[in-house]
Write an enzyme that holds these catalytic residues in place. Sequence first.
Site, PDB file in Angstrom:
ATOM      1  CE  LYS A  67      -4.061  -3.977   1.373  1.00 27.21           C
ATOM      2  NZ  LYS A  67      -4.891  -3.129   2.247  1.00 27.21           N
ATOM      3  CG  ASP A 102      -1.974  -1.120   1.185  1.00 29.26           C
ATOM      4  OD1 ASP A 102      -1.903  -1.959   0.267  1.00 29.26           O
ATOM      5  OD2 ASP A 102      -2.812  -1.176   2.089  1.00 29.26           O
ATOM      6  CB  CYS A 158      -2.308  -2.535   5.346  1.00 29.04           C
ATOM      7  SG  CYS A 158      -4.044  -2.052   5.249  1.00 29.04           S
TER       8      CYS A 158
HETATM    9  C1  VGL Z   1      -4.873   0.978   5.547  1.00 28.70           C
HETATM   10  C2  VGL Z   1      -6.468   1.848   6.935  1.00 28.70           C
HETATM   11  C3  VGL Z   1      -7.436   1.630   5.982  1.00 28.70           C
HETATM   12  C4  VGL Z   1      -3.426   0.628   5.320  1.00 28.70           C
HETATM   13  C5  VGL Z   1      -5.826   0.751   4.588  1.00 28.70           C
HETATM   14  O1  VGL Z   1      -3.005   0.439   4.165  1.00 28.70           O
HETATM   15  O2  VGL Z   1      -2.687   0.518   6.331  1.00 28.70           O
HETATM   16  N1  VGL Z   1      -5.205   1.522   6.723  1.00 28.70           N
HETATM   17  N2  VGL Z   1      -7.097   1.084   4.810  1.00 28.70           N
END
Ligand code: VGL
Length: 204
Positions: free
Chosen positions: A106, A8, A151
Amino acid sequence: MRALICVDIQNDFCPGGALEVKDGLAAAEVANQLMDRFDLVVATQDWHPANHKSFAAMHPWRRPGDVIELNGLEQILWPIHCVQGSFGAEFVRELRTDAFEKVFVKGTDPEIDSYSGFFDNGHRKATGLGDYLKEKGVEEVYIVGLALDVCVKFTVLDALELGFKTYLVEDGCRGVNLKPKDSDRAVMEMKEKGTIIVTAAEVD
Ligand code: VGL
Ligand code: ZN
């Protein structure tokens, strides 16, 4: 066979983004440095429809940081982030995305969140990452990215559960820290469960 998993590393998790993580761009820098040392580099991408129910804005009177029950699971509500096709959902410009063999998205189901790059939060559906790595003969995974206490943590814990020898490259991660010590606690938990904590300099 070992793989680097970049979790991410997207605009919305970097300074100026909707769910910004302090110094998030450092994750891109470290990921870039490490890529050449790996046989295989893959990425995960948080990729929500605009009506995703992890967004506080989808729930009357709710604010980011509130906790609700969503389809039987505890759900932290977040600001609107990483909406499919938006700038915020793109990988940061600095990241060497050409090195990615494959990207796993995701959080695409509006009814359930997906912190891990392997499964949704209910472990109901797989993203395909686990099978892909096993098909490629990967036995060791090194994980960098954002956010360390969300994540990255859940990706690491699922990697362990799937039987991969799992390394967390700690200086290649940054946390959101909704609570001040969340990142420290996350690293402790990962370590206790069998994760090997390393720095980028220790990756040969
Ligand atoms: C994430 C909160 C919501 C992350 C993703 O990538 O850590 N955190 N969605
Ligand atoms: Zn998300």
